[in-house]
Design a protein around this motif. Structure first.
Motif, PDB file in Angstrom:
ATOM      1  N   VAL A 246       9.143   8.505   2.061  1.00  0.00           N
ATOM      2  CA  VAL A 246       9.822   9.343   3.055  1.00  0.00           C
ATOM      3  C   VAL A 246       8.959  10.549   3.405  1.00  0.00           C
ATOM      4  O   VAL A 246       8.816  10.911   4.587  1.00  0.00           O
ATOM      5  CB  VAL A 246      11.201   9.792   2.524  1.00  0.00           C
ATOM      6  CG1 VAL A 246      11.837  10.815   3.461  1.00  0.00           C
ATOM      7  CG2 VAL A 246      12.120   8.590   2.332  1.00  0.00           C
ATOM      8  N   CYS A 247       8.386  11.166   2.398  1.00  0.00           N
ATOM      9  CA  CYS A 247       7.515  12.320   2.606  1.00  0.00           C
ATOM     10  C   CYS A 247       6.389  11.986   3.587  1.00  0.00           C
ATOM     11  O   CYS A 247       6.128  12.731   4.543  1.00  0.00           O
ATOM     12  CB  CYS A 247       6.941  12.778   1.254  1.00  0.00           C
ATOM     13  SG  CYS A 247       5.592  13.952   1.339  1.00  0.00           S
ATOM     14  N   GLU A 248       5.745  10.862   3.380  1.00  0.00           N
ATOM     15  CA  GLU A 248       4.597  10.513   4.227  1.00  0.00           C
ATOM     16  C   GLU A 248       5.040  10.048   5.610  1.00  0.00           C
ATOM     17  O   GLU A 248       4.299  10.223   6.588  1.00  0.00           O
ATOM     18  CB  GLU A 248       3.748   9.460   3.515  1.00  0.00           C
ATOM     19  CG  GLU A 248       3.109  10.037   2.242  1.00  0.00           C
ATOM     20  CD  GLU A 248       2.078   9.133   1.614  1.00  0.00           C
ATOM     21  OE1 GLU A 248       1.307   9.633   0.782  1.00  0.00           O
ATOM     22  OE2 GLU A 248       2.038   7.920   1.936  1.00  0.00           O
ATOM     23  N   GLN A 249       6.222   9.495   5.701  1.00  0.00           N
ATOM     24  CA  GLN A 249       6.732   9.139   7.019  1.00  0.00           C
ATOM     25  C   GLN A 249       7.032  10.396   7.845  1.00  0.00           C
ATOM     26  O   GLN A 249       7.028  10.354   9.075  1.00  0.00           O
ATOM     27  CB  GLN A 249       8.004   8.279   6.900  1.00  0.00           C
ATOM     28  CG  GLN A 249       7.772   6.896   6.328  1.00  0.00           C
ATOM     29  CD  GLN A 249       6.809   6.083   7.182  1.00  0.00           C
ATOM     30  OE1 GLN A 249       6.945   6.002   8.410  1.00  0.00           O
ATOM     31  NE2 GLN A 249       5.820   5.472   6.526  1.00  0.00           N
ATOM     32  N   ASN A 250       7.239  11.506   7.170  1.00  0.00           N
ATOM     33  CA  ASN A 250       7.499  12.770   7.852  1.00  0.00           C
ATOM     34  C   ASN A 250       6.209  13.570   8.116  1.00  0.00           C
ATOM     35  O   ASN A 250       6.273  14.725   8.528  1.00  0.00           O
ATOM     36  CB  ASN A 250       8.473  13.635   7.033  1.00  0.00           C
ATOM     37  CG  ASN A 250       9.907  13.158   7.140  1.00  0.00           C
ATOM     38  OD1 ASN A 250      10.340  12.702   8.208  1.00  0.00           O
ATOM     39  ND2 ASN A 250      10.651  13.242   6.047  1.00  0.00           N
TER      40      ASN A 250
ATOM     41  N   PRO B  26      10.966   8.575  -2.424  1.00  0.00           N
ATOM     42  CA  PRO B  26      10.580   9.940  -2.030  1.00  0.00           C
ATOM     43  C   PRO B  26       9.183  10.076  -1.434  1.00  0.00           C
ATOM     44  O   PRO B  26       9.031  10.727  -0.392  1.00  0.00           O
ATOM     45  CB  PRO B  26      10.722  10.722  -3.336  1.00  0.00           C
ATOM     46  CG  PRO B  26      11.846  10.033  -4.049  1.00  0.00           C
ATOM     47  CD  PRO B  26      11.615   8.568  -3.761  1.00  0.00           C
ATOM     48  N   VAL B  27       8.156   9.490  -2.058  1.00  0.00           N
ATOM     49  CA  VAL B  27       6.804   9.636  -1.517  1.00  0.00           C
ATOM     50  C   VAL B  27       6.716   8.942  -0.153  1.00  0.00           C
ATOM     51  O   VAL B  27       6.096   9.459   0.793  1.00  0.00           O
ATOM     52  CB  VAL B  27       5.749   9.070  -2.485  1.00  0.00           C
ATOM     53  CG1 VAL B  27       4.357   9.130  -1.852  1.00  0.00           C
ATOM     54  CG2 VAL B  27       5.761   9.839  -3.807  1.00  0.00           C
TER      55      VAL B  27
ATOM     56  N   ASN C  92       0.809  -1.223   0.000  1.00  0.00           N
ATOM     57  CA  ASN C  92       0.000   0.000   0.000  1.00  0.00           C
ATOM     58  C   ASN C  92       0.836   1.264   0.000  1.00  0.00           C
ATOM     59  O   ASN C  92       0.323   2.344  -0.307  1.00  0.00           O
ATOM     60  CB  ASN C  92      -0.915   0.032   1.214  1.00  0.00           C
ATOM     61  CG  ASN C  92      -2.084  -0.927   1.091  1.00  0.00           C
ATOM     62  OD1 ASN C  92      -2.808  -1.133   2.037  1.00  0.00           O
ATOM     63  ND2 ASN C  92      -2.262  -1.523  -0.076  1.00  0.00           N
ATOM     64  N   ASP C  93       2.103   1.152   0.344  1.00  0.00           N
ATOM     65  CA  ASP C  93       2.983   2.316   0.366  1.00  0.00           C
ATOM     66  C   ASP C  93       3.598   2.631  -0.992  1.00  0.00           C
ATOM     67  O   ASP C  93       4.224   3.683  -1.160  1.00  0.00           O
ATOM     68  CB  ASP C  93       4.133   2.092   1.356  1.00  0.00           C
ATOM     69  CG  ASP C  93       3.646   1.972   2.780  1.00  0.00           C
ATOM     70  OD1 ASP C  93       4.122   1.065   3.495  1.00  0.00           O
ATOM     71  OD2 ASP C  93       2.785   2.782   3.178  1.00  0.00           O
TER      72      ASP C  93
END
Length: 927
Positions: A911-915, A908-909, A859-860
């Protein structure tokens, strides 16, 4: 993406469900919340971008090329010659050779064709002169020295006479002169250098000091060797030379390889058949058209598209009535007039040609113009001012019988008084009759009450028959005066439509037998005999083009009713002026070669017109909505030419074709103005491994909407100076700072992005990463790159993207949808989005190294295929904190998967969502 395959489409919703994409959560509410009109049509938004304004398709504008010419670092301006400074009246250079073959055959009775074309094949990879070519021909044809030299001179003369200025390049030449630049030319031609200089000077390029050719230097341009001599002889840094030309390899790639500053400005043909040109489908059979038609097409299109400032501002086939005149009406008028002039049987057997018309006859004008300027020994002409309606009245001895013959029209409100106004030309008689009728009688619907109206007219039978006799007598007097020179001789009359009644009426009134020339009817024979009347059809290949017949007869032989229309009067003035310019330029260019020009086919022009109203989505027939076609015996205004065409031809794809539903101009596309409060610092990183894509990137960046910094990473230090010339503030008006960084060729675009831009990230609010992507293993690589650039760095997309960031502070990264063909490849070949070469293991290692206590699940999986996107640097900071070096990336070649670069592409996406930010999918221009 670093490599995939080509496949077909499949069910998008089903596949993404299987892959676990969280589509709904990835698309922002702002994109969903469209006005109702956009909700309805958003699924077909690609209609708005189906075709492109050809001026906008150019890789760079004339204005921006001029700005490079102005640079102080540029000392020498170099031009390509053929199809650049000079153009022939064709889209293919060989067309002029075929005209030469016709000329030589008629003048010397020598068949030059096969030997001359064989010489092209024989010497294709050699540096030869024109003399070498004709020595070869002389040997093949056993020609003596004198004849050989005569034929060689014929080729030089035809080139000299047919070559004219390409206005686009004259603008650039004038700019070079204005800026006191040295001007040279580089050409891959076999023609003599002194000959080329003389032709260039004759056409106004007097400041060109030197021409480099393979004949003089024994080196070719297409492999770049000739540019070595240019650099050596000019004794200057390569980047100080600015070369401009239309051959992508010879004029762009090769000089760039030599570190010469270069720009690709396409040939006219390449503009016309570019990917989103509306003419592409129409001209695809160009090579199969006969020579005369090819030359007519080339001449016509060059007049419109060889001048950047005169190109149409719309993507239509015919952007306006002026364009319709240039590309269709003028060539057709020229063709008809020329065929009459070239027909020896017509020219040798009559004393004069009569042109029958209601008013000024454009065919007669063209005939006299060509005759007086070029072929003055041809037959004189005279106009017969005859209305087709009048001579149809003259068939009848009784006026009432004529009224009975009038067919129903498509105007259900056509009244008795309307009919009288149309058929009675004597205004005093008309007024008298109307006064004698009651109001009720005058307002009768004529076709619903035809018998009653005829009964009413019988009360005035004597008056009406007297009027008919007077009409005939007036016509007899007029015609007898006009044709008195033909008494006792056979005459010939031109009429657009085949109407033998005209010849019959003329014979009965003047007692002179009139043969007929015509352009349109259903007969395929070039010439036919019908009793005593001989008929000449001068347009055999377009006889059955009903749509073209309706257009030509409506515009070139308009009825009295149509001539009273103010809008049509304005259009007719435009048509006349465009035709005069067209004929003048045609004569100036072709000159004496007109007599050797044999045009036997006009199918391309018929196709051009049919495409404009059948397949063009722009509802182009609306330009002619005020024009109506009366046919042969109609005395009333019928419905528009547009209606007539549709009734005559039903070849449409579906019920929506040619309606406003498919017209992109009817689509409401909101103008997304950038917020006035926008004050973000913007940076762009571009990895330029493929330097030849610089111009393509410039095309997008030159009108970037806000100030920005540009960081270029390059693997070749020798390209630095030419990139400084290209990426300058005169062209890229909002460029704030340019940094050029030399990098090793490792890690593709990913390593330079993460390693070299790390120190710049905290300076910017928004950052974009792009690269000069080619993917040569994919057939659609250029289209994929154009899709990504259009949706990321095109002005309109940038404004949308900045508005999304401004209105949604939670958005951390914006990527584009998977390119359609790439998506099909993954589906058909079952290519995992996580990678097929152990990328998953590398991804897990990188996630752990960044300090995230999670893993990437199905899903990620959401990433930018192609590794190009916009982001907030804060959202991706862990990627830069990896502190990677080039040693972490394997040496090239690395293939299509399995390396750390391919793993990072998918991160990138995530990492973005983990932040705590959100990823967003944005596509303004669908693939």
């Amino acid at each position: 993406m670093h490599g995939f395959f080509i496949i077909e489409k499949t069910n998008k919703r089903r596949i993404f469900r299987l892959l676990g994409f969280r589509i709904a959560s990835k698309r922002l509410k702002i994109i969903k919340e469209l006005p109702t009109r956009e909700k309805i049509h958003s699924g077909k938004s690609e209609l708005s971008n189906e075709y492109e304004v050809l001026q906008d398709s150019l890789p760079i504008t004339i204005e921006n090329i001029s700005k490079i010419i102005e640079l102080e670092t540029i000392k020498i301006i170099s031009f390509g010659v053929f199809d650049n400074l000079l153009i022939r009246p064709s889209l293919e250079s060989k067309d002029v050779l075929h005209l030469l073959f016709h000329t030589v055959k008629k003048k010397y009775n020598i068949d030059l064709c096969n030997a001359r074309l064989l010489a092209i094949d024989e010497f294709v990879h050699q540096n030869v002169s024109l003399s070498d070519i004709y020595n070869f021909i002389a040997k093949k044809l056993s020609l003596d020295e004198k004849t050989k030299l005569l034929l060689q001179q014929e080729e030089l003369e035809i080139e000299s006479k047919l070559l004219t200025v390409r206005k686009d390049f004259m603008y650039l030449y004038d700019m070079a002169v204005k800026n006191n630049k040295k001007i040279i030319a580089v050409s891959d031609t076999y023609l003599p250098e002194d000959f080329l200089l003389s032709v260039l000077h004759k056409n106004g390029f007097c400041k060109i000091e030197k021409i480099y050719t393979p004949v003089s230097y024994n080196k070719k341009k297409d492999n770049g060797e000739l540019f070595n001599d240019v650099i050596s002889n000019e004794n200057i840094e390569p980047s100080a030379i600015f070369h401009i030309g239309g051959n992508y390899n010879s004029d762009y790639l090769q000089p760039m390889e030599k570190n010469i500053t270069a720009i690709y400005y396409p040939y006219v043909k390449n503009i016309l058949i570019s990917e989103r040109s509306i003419y592409k489908e129409i001209l695809y059979e160009y090579a199969n058209f006969d020579l005369g038609q090819r030359l007519l097409i080339g001449f016509s299109f060059n007049r419109v598209f060889a001048d950047h400032y005169q190109m149409p501002k719309k993507p239509n086939v015919f952007a306006d009535i002026s364009c319709l005149s240039r590309l269709l009406l003028s060539p057709l008028i020229l063709y008809i007039a020329l065929k009459i002039l070239q027909n020896n049987e017509i020219q040798n057997n009559y004393d004069k040609i009569y042109f029958a018309s209601n008013n000024e006859c454009l065919i007669e004008f063209a005939y006299n113009f060509l005759k007086d300027k070029l072929l003055n020994k041809k037959l004189p002409s005279q106009r017969l001012l005859m209305s087709k309606q009048i001579y149809h009245i003259l068939k009848y001895e009784d006026f009432i019988r004529f009224i009975e013959s009038i067919d129903d029209c498509d105007n259900e409100y056509y009244k008795f008084r309307n009919m009288l106004e149309d058929v009675i030309l004597d205004k005093s008689l008309l007024e008298k009759l109307l006064n004698l009728l009651s109001e009720e009688e005058r307002e009768l619907l004529f076709f619903d009450n035809k018998e009653k109206c005829i009964d009413i007219l019988k009360r005035f039978n004597l008056i009406l028959n007297q009027y008919l006799i007077k009409l005939k007598n007036n016509l007899v007097d007029s015609l007898s005066q006009e044709v008195k020179e033909n008494i006792g001789k056979r005459g010939i009359v031109f009429n657009l439509e085949n109407d033998e009644l005209l010849s019959g009426v003329l014979a009965s009134i003047t007692h002179i037998l009139f043969d007929q020339i015509y352009s349109f009817n259903g007969n395929d024979n070039f010439q036919k005999n019908n009793g005593n009347i001989k008929s000449f059809c001068i347009s055999p290949t377009i006889n059955d083009s009903t749509s073209l017949k309706i257009l030509m007869c409506s515009l070139l032989s308009p009825s009295k009713l149509l001539l009273e229309n103010k809008k049509f009067q304005n259009d007719l003035l435009v048509i006349k002026n465009e035709m005069k310019d067209y004929l003048s330029q045609f004569i100036n260019q072709f000159g004496s070669y007109v007599s050797f020009l044999d045009i036997t086919d006009l199918s391309a022009f018929a196709r051009l017109f049919n495409f404009s109203w059948q397949k063009s989505p722009y509802c182009e027939m609306n330009q002619l909505r005020h024009v109506f076609y009366q046919g042969s015996i109609s005395f009333y205004k019928t419905k528009s030419i547009q209606y007539q065409l549709i009734m005559e031809n039903y070849r449409f794809d579906n019920v929506f074709s040619a309606t406003g539903f498919v017209n992109p101009e009817k689509r409401y596309i909101p103008k997304n103005e950038l917020s006035l409060s926008f004050n973000k610092k913007v940076g762009i990183h571009c990895h330029l491994y493929n330097i030849d894509l610089s111009e393509e990137i410039l095309k997008y960046l030159h009108n970037f909407p806000v100030k920005f910094d540009l960081i270029l990473t390059i693997p070749d230090e020798k390209k630095r100076d030419l990139l400084i010339n290209l990426f300058n503030r005169k062209i890229v008006k909002n460029l704030n700072m340019l940094s050029i960084i030399l990098v090793p060729n490792r890690g593709r675009d990913v390593a330079p992005w993460l390693i070299e831009t790390k120190k710049y990230q905290d300076k910017y609010d928004l950052f974009c990463h792009i690269h000069s992507k080619k993917s040569p293993h994919l057939s659609y690589s250029s289209s994929w790159r154009n899709y990504l650039f259009s949706n990321l760095i095109k002005k309109e997309s940038v404004i949308d993207i900045f508005n999304i960031f401004e209105q949604n502070q939670s958005v951390g990264i914006i990527i584009n949808d998977f390119y359609s063909e790439l998506k099909c490849g993954h589906i058909q070949n079952n290519i995992s989005l996580a990678g097929n070469y152990n990328e998953k293991k590398l991804i897990d290692q990188l996630i752990y190294k960044m300090g995230f206590s999670t893993e990437m699940c199905l899903n990620d999986l959401l990433f930018a295929a192609g590794t190009m996107f916009w982001y907030r640097p804060k959202a991706l900071e862990q990627l830069f904190f990896l502190n990677l070096s080039y040693k972490d990336f394997p040496n090239e070649p690395i293939g299509v998967g399995g390396t750390i670069a391919h793993a990072i592409e998918r991160l990138p996406v995530f990492v973005c969502e983990q932040n705590g930010y959100k990823g967003c999918i944005y596509t303004k221009y669908p693939s």
